[in-house]
Write a protein that holds these residues in place. Structure first.
Motif, PDB file in Angstrom:
ATOM      1  N   LEU A 119      99.934 146.511 -29.570  1.00  0.00           N
ATOM      2  CA  LEU A 119     100.685 145.839 -28.976  1.00  0.00           C
ATOM      3  C   LEU A 119     101.305 144.803 -29.834  1.00  0.00           C
ATOM      4  N   GLY A 120     101.414 144.966 -31.470  1.00  0.00           N
ATOM      5  CA  GLY A 120     101.582 144.330 -32.393  1.00  0.00           C
ATOM      6  C   GLY A 120     100.698 143.084 -32.635  1.00  0.00           C
ATOM      7  N   PHE A 121      99.180 143.461 -32.737  1.00  0.00           N
ATOM      8  CA  PHE A 121      98.163 142.140 -33.215  1.00  0.00           C
ATOM      9  C   PHE A 121      98.505 143.212 -34.539  1.00  0.00           C
ATOM     10  N   GLU A 122      98.401 141.604 -35.419  1.00  0.00           N
ATOM     11  CA  GLU A 122      97.794 142.092 -36.964  1.00  0.00           C
ATOM     12  C   GLU A 122      96.786 142.225 -37.353  1.00  0.00           C
ATOM     13  N   ILE A 123      96.069 141.995 -38.278  1.00  0.00           N
ATOM     14  CA  ILE A 123      94.326 141.958 -38.990  1.00  0.00           C
ATOM     15  C   ILE A 123      95.057 140.952 -39.751  1.00  0.00           C
ATOM     16  N   LYS A 124      94.008 139.919 -40.058  1.00  0.00           N
ATOM     17  CA  LYS A 124      94.216 139.208 -40.404  1.00  0.00           C
ATOM     18  C   LYS A 124      93.684 139.071 -41.567  1.00  0.00           C
ATOM     19  N   ARG A 125      92.465 138.737 -41.393  1.00  0.00           N
ATOM     20  CA  ARG A 125      91.045 138.732 -42.243  1.00  0.00           C
ATOM     21  C   ARG A 125      90.150 140.142 -42.050  1.00  0.00           C
ATOM     22  N   ARG A 126      89.330 140.485 -42.097  1.00  0.00           N
ATOM     23  CA  ARG A 126      87.789 141.235 -42.468  1.00  0.00           C
ATOM     24  C   ARG A 126      87.067 140.423 -42.397  1.00  0.00           C
ATOM     25  N   ILE A 127      85.915 140.492 -41.738  1.00  0.00           N
ATOM     26  CA  ILE A 127      84.818 139.410 -41.821  1.00  0.00           C
ATOM     27  C   ILE A 127      83.391 140.532 -42.008  1.00  0.00           C
ATOM     28  N   ASP A 128      82.867 140.148 -43.156  1.00  0.00           N
ATOM     29  CA  ASP A 128      81.298 141.284 -43.366  1.00  0.00           C
ATOM     30  C   ASP A 128      80.904 140.203 -42.828  1.00  0.00           C
ATOM     31  N   ASN A 129      79.802 141.156 -41.848  1.00  0.00           N
ATOM     32  CA  ASN A 129      79.048 140.598 -41.333  1.00  0.00           C
ATOM     33  C   ASN A 129      78.549 139.899 -39.945  1.00  0.00           C
ATOM     34  N   TYR A 130      79.693 140.018 -39.583  1.00  0.00           N
ATOM     35  CA  TYR A 130      80.398 139.104 -38.664  1.00  0.00           C
ATOM     36  C   TYR A 130      79.604 139.299 -37.273  1.00  0.00           C
ATOM     37  N   TYR A 131      79.074 140.592 -36.839  1.00  0.00           N
ATOM     38  CA  TYR A 131      78.094 140.786 -35.416  1.00  0.00           C
ATOM     39  C   TYR A 131      77.196 140.164 -35.554  1.00  0.00           C
ATOM     40  N   GLU A 132      76.224 139.818 -34.848  1.00  0.00           N
ATOM     41  CA  GLU A 132      74.374 139.934 -34.898  1.00  0.00           C
ATOM     42  C   GLU A 132      73.551 141.277 -35.656  1.00  0.00           C
ATOM     43  N   ASP A 133      74.211 141.905 -35.317  1.00  0.00           N
ATOM     44  CA  ASP A 133      74.083 143.866 -36.143  1.00  0.00           C
ATOM     45  C   ASP A 133      74.088 144.544 -37.673  1.00  0.00           C
ATOM     46  N   GLY A 134      74.704 143.110 -37.468  1.00  0.00           N
ATOM     47  CA  GLY A 134      75.317 143.460 -39.025  1.00  0.00           C
ATOM     48  C   GLY A 134      76.677 143.646 -39.374  1.00  0.00           C
ATOM     49  N   GLY A 135      77.436 144.203 -37.946  1.00  0.00           N
ATOM     50  CA  GLY A 135      78.784 145.015 -38.205  1.00  0.00           C
ATOM     51  C   GLY A 135      80.092 143.888 -38.930  1.00  0.00           C
ATOM     52  N   ASP A 136      80.726 144.624 -39.217  1.00  0.00           N
ATOM     53  CA  ASP A 136      81.947 144.005 -39.674  1.00  0.00           C
ATOM     54  C   ASP A 136      83.016 144.109 -38.591  1.00  0.00           C
ATOM     55  N   ALA A 137      83.371 143.037 -38.759  1.00  0.00           N
ATOM     56  CA  ALA A 137      84.786 143.016 -37.708  1.00  0.00           C
ATOM     57  C   ALA A 137      86.202 142.393 -38.138  1.00  0.00           C
ATOM     58  N   TYR A 138      87.405 142.634 -37.531  1.00  0.00           N
ATOM     59  CA  TYR A 138      88.825 142.127 -37.957  1.00  0.00           C
ATOM     60  C   TYR A 138      88.682 141.187 -37.065  1.00  0.00           C
ATOM     61  N   TYR A 139      89.603 140.070 -38.099  1.00  0.00           N
ATOM     62  CA  TYR A 139      90.475 138.787 -37.102  1.00  0.00           C
ATOM     63  C   TYR A 139      91.631 139.454 -37.149  1.00  0.00           C
ATOM     64  N   LEU A 140      92.264 140.017 -35.910  1.00  0.00           N
ATOM     65  CA  LEU A 140      93.136 140.128 -35.167  1.00  0.00           C
ATOM     66  C   LEU A 140      94.580 139.192 -34.248  1.00  0.00           C
ATOM     67  N   LYS A 141      95.446 138.793 -34.404  1.00  0.00           N
ATOM     68  CA  LYS A 141      96.534 137.916 -33.868  1.00  0.00           C
ATOM     69  C   LYS A 141      97.865 138.558 -33.726  1.00  0.00           C
ATOM     70  N   LEU A 142      98.417 138.148 -32.472  1.00  0.00           N
ATOM     71  CA  LEU A 142      99.446 138.276 -31.886  1.00  0.00           C
ATOM     72  C   LEU A 142      99.995 136.859 -32.238  1.00  0.00           C
ATOM     73  N   GLY A 143     101.203 136.350 -32.518  1.00  0.00           N
ATOM     74  CA  GLY A 143     101.710 135.256 -32.524  1.00  0.00           C
ATOM     75  C   GLY A 143     102.905 134.959 -31.822  1.00  0.00           C
ATOM     76  N   SER A 144     103.194 133.753 -31.828  1.00  0.00           N
ATOM     77  CA  SER A 144     104.504 133.712 -31.318  1.00  0.00           C
ATOM     78  C   SER A 144     105.713 133.692 -31.895  1.00  0.00           C
ATOM     79  N   ASP A 145     104.918 134.003 -34.079  1.00  0.00           N
ATOM     80  CA  ASP A 145     106.336 135.011 -34.700  1.00  0.00           C
ATOM     81  C   ASP A 145     107.393 136.354 -34.068  1.00  0.00           C
ATOM     82  N   VAL A 146     106.124 136.816 -33.502  1.00  0.00           N
ATOM     83  CA  VAL A 146     106.627 138.148 -32.962  1.00  0.00           C
ATOM     84  C   VAL A 146     107.067 137.664 -31.441  1.00  0.00           C
TER      85      VAL A 146
END
Length: 158
Positions: A119-146
């Motif tokens: 869909l065109g989302f971009e990974i903006k950053r990785r966040i270690d231990n984001y989830y309660e179970d210790g899982g890591d996450a990516y923060y994604l964004k689809l923005g007005s610039d696209v």
């Protein structure tokens, strides 16, 4: 997408489809090991969100719960209905109200990451231990610039 798909919007403060959304989320959790939120967290966030729902013959087959700022808290589509454009249409509905859309996805959730990338989302950053179970996450964004609205409209027409 099937002709017999109906869309509904659940406004903040409503319980409409909350139990069905919980059941869909839990089914995906059992099948894929993602969407691991606790019941109280899920229902509280759902009730505070605008929720776009798709129903097939009265059954919930997909939903997107979105905060006022365009952050997608939950996006889920039944396995049986994937590939029919429901996820794209849910994101398109969110794009109608927001210049940017953001979300988090587990780094291990390859299906979600492929979907968002398509869909065109971009990974903006990785966040270690984001989830309660210790899982890591990516923060994604689809923005007005696209040109979010045009991009999503093009995708939905495919």
């Amino acid at each position: 997408m099937s002709v017999n798909i109906d869309s509904r919007v659940v406004t903040p403060g409503s319980d409409d489809f909350v139990d069905e959304a919980w059941q869909l989320k839990e089914e995906i959790n059992r099948q894929e090991g993602v969407l691991k939120q606790r019941y109280d967290f899920f229902t509280d966030a759902y009730r505070r969100s605008k929720v776009h729902c798709y129903l097939q013959e009265g059954e919930l087959v997909g939903f997107a719960a979105v905060r006022r700022d365009g952050y997608v808290l939950f996006l889920a589509v039944t396995r049986e209905c994937r590939g029919e454009g429901i996820g794209k249409r849910l994101v398109a509905r969110v794009a109608e109200d927001h210049d940017t859309i953001t979300c988090h996805a587990r780094t291990s959730n390859e299906n979600a990451l492929r979907f968002y990338e398509h869909l065109g989302f971009e990974i903006k950053r990785r966040i270690d231990n984001y989830y309660e179970d210790g899982g890591d996450a990516y923060y994604l964004k689809l923005g007005s610039d696209v040109g979010i609205t045009d991009r999503i409209s093009d995708l939905v027409r495919r």
